[in-house]
Design an enzyme around this catalytic site. Structure first.
Site, short mmCIF file in Angstrom:
data_model
loop_
_atom_site.label_atom_id
_atom_site.label_comp_id
_atom_site.label_asym_id
_atom_site.label_seq_id
_atom_site.Cartn_x
_atom_site.Cartn_y
_atom_site.Cartn_z
N GLU A 148 36.12 24.50 -12.38
CA GLU A 148 35.92 25.13 -11.05
C GLU A 148 36.99 25.64 -10.31
O GLU A 148 37.95 24.85 -10.31
CB GLU A 148 35.07 23.81 -10.14
CG GLU A 148 34.61 24.52 -8.94
CD GLU A 148 33.93 23.54 -7.79
OE1 GLU A 148 33.30 22.83 -8.61
OE2 GLU A 148 34.08 23.77 -6.53
N GLU A 153 36.05 29.37 0.12
CA GLU A 153 35.11 28.35 0.41
C GLU A 153 35.05 28.05 2.23
O GLU A 153 36.54 27.61 2.38
CB GLU A 153 35.30 27.15 -0.26
CG GLU A 153 34.33 25.91 0.06
CD GLU A 153 34.33 24.72 -0.85
OE1 GLU A 153 33.81 23.97 -0.87
OE2 GLU A 153 35.82 24.52 -1.40
#
Length: 257
Positions: A148, A153
């Site tokens: 990941e 974000e």
């Protein structure tokens, strides 16, 4: 250089041709465009709705095609409050109550870094930073987990997080300040294999300026999905905005070298 039979050639030209044919002089490798910057205008060719695994993830929003819109080359995801979701809780851990219907898309083409290639992932984003808003632009393992890599974000504060997961407890994170006026800013990640042929290096940029470099163990050869989503609450705090929110992306591009 002259020859007795009347034919002639330049020694320099002949030598250069021989060198090129031998492959001893490297030629520049042109980048291959995997996702062009105008891909949202041809959405069905490059993108699919929801997460690769479905509609639910680790927040309080359930993804739906109805909350995804494209206009003038810009993707807009909209989170709208709901009080009658069915089923009422997320199918994904930690199984939060569904308080919003929102939007997510993922690229049809996966990204796999090898010892022979590298990838550049780029996009421009207008991201909400209110408490309870959790938009993202990220790469996630197509099978198993990790890999990941979080390129964008935002977790309820005026910061963007860059994250690379080696395990669930071993994660490298760096943050950069993000404006709260919903103006567009660019994010970019360059992913390339390390010399050991196993690990990858990730260089993260904001507005074309290098911000940080992270390293991911064992990512070479592992396929990843590119995801753009507007999750809510969860790690971004609660309650989320009573009127919902929107998250926009444009000029998203993936190239392979």
């Amino acid at each position: 250089m002259f020859f007795r039979n009347g034919r002639f050639a330049s020694l320099a030209v002949a030598t250069s041709a021989a060198v090129l044919l031998s492959g001893s002089v490297p030629l520049a490798q042109a980048a291959t465009t995997i996702i062009p910057k105008d891909s949202f205008s041809s959405f069905d060719d490059f993108w699919a709705y929801l997460y690769p695994w479905g509609s639910d993830h680790n927040g309080s929003a359930r993804m739906a095609e109805s909350n995804v819109a494209v206009a003038s080359g810009t993707l807009t995801l909209k989170a709208t409050p709901t009080s009658n979701a069915s089923p009422p809780t997320s199918a994904a851990d930690p199984h939060l109550n569904i308080n919003y219907i929102s939007g997510a898309v993922h690229a049809k083409e996966q990204i796999t870094v090898t010892a022979e290639n590298s990838y550049t992932v780029y996009g421009e984003f207008s991201a909400p930073t209110d408490v309870g808003t959790w938009p993202a632009f990220w790469l996630n393992a197509a099978s198993g987990w990790p890999p990941e890599v979080d390129i964008g974000e935002w977790k309820g504060t005026a910061d963007n997080w860059y994250n690379t997961f080696n395990t669930s407890s071993e994660v490298k994170s760096n943050t950069v300040a993000w404006p709260t006026d919903l103006s567009f800013h660019s994010l970019q990640a360059v992913l390339s294999a390390e010399s050991n042929g196993v690990d990858i290096r990730v260089d993260f940029y904001k507005d074309d300026v290098l911000q940080t470099t992270q390293f991911a163990a064992g990512y070479v050869g592992k396929a990843m999905n590119l995801i753009i989503n507007l999750q809510m609450e969860g790690s971004s705090g609660s309650p989320g905005p009573a009127d919902g929110t929107t998250y926009a992306a444009r000029n998203v591009e993936v190239t392979m070298n």
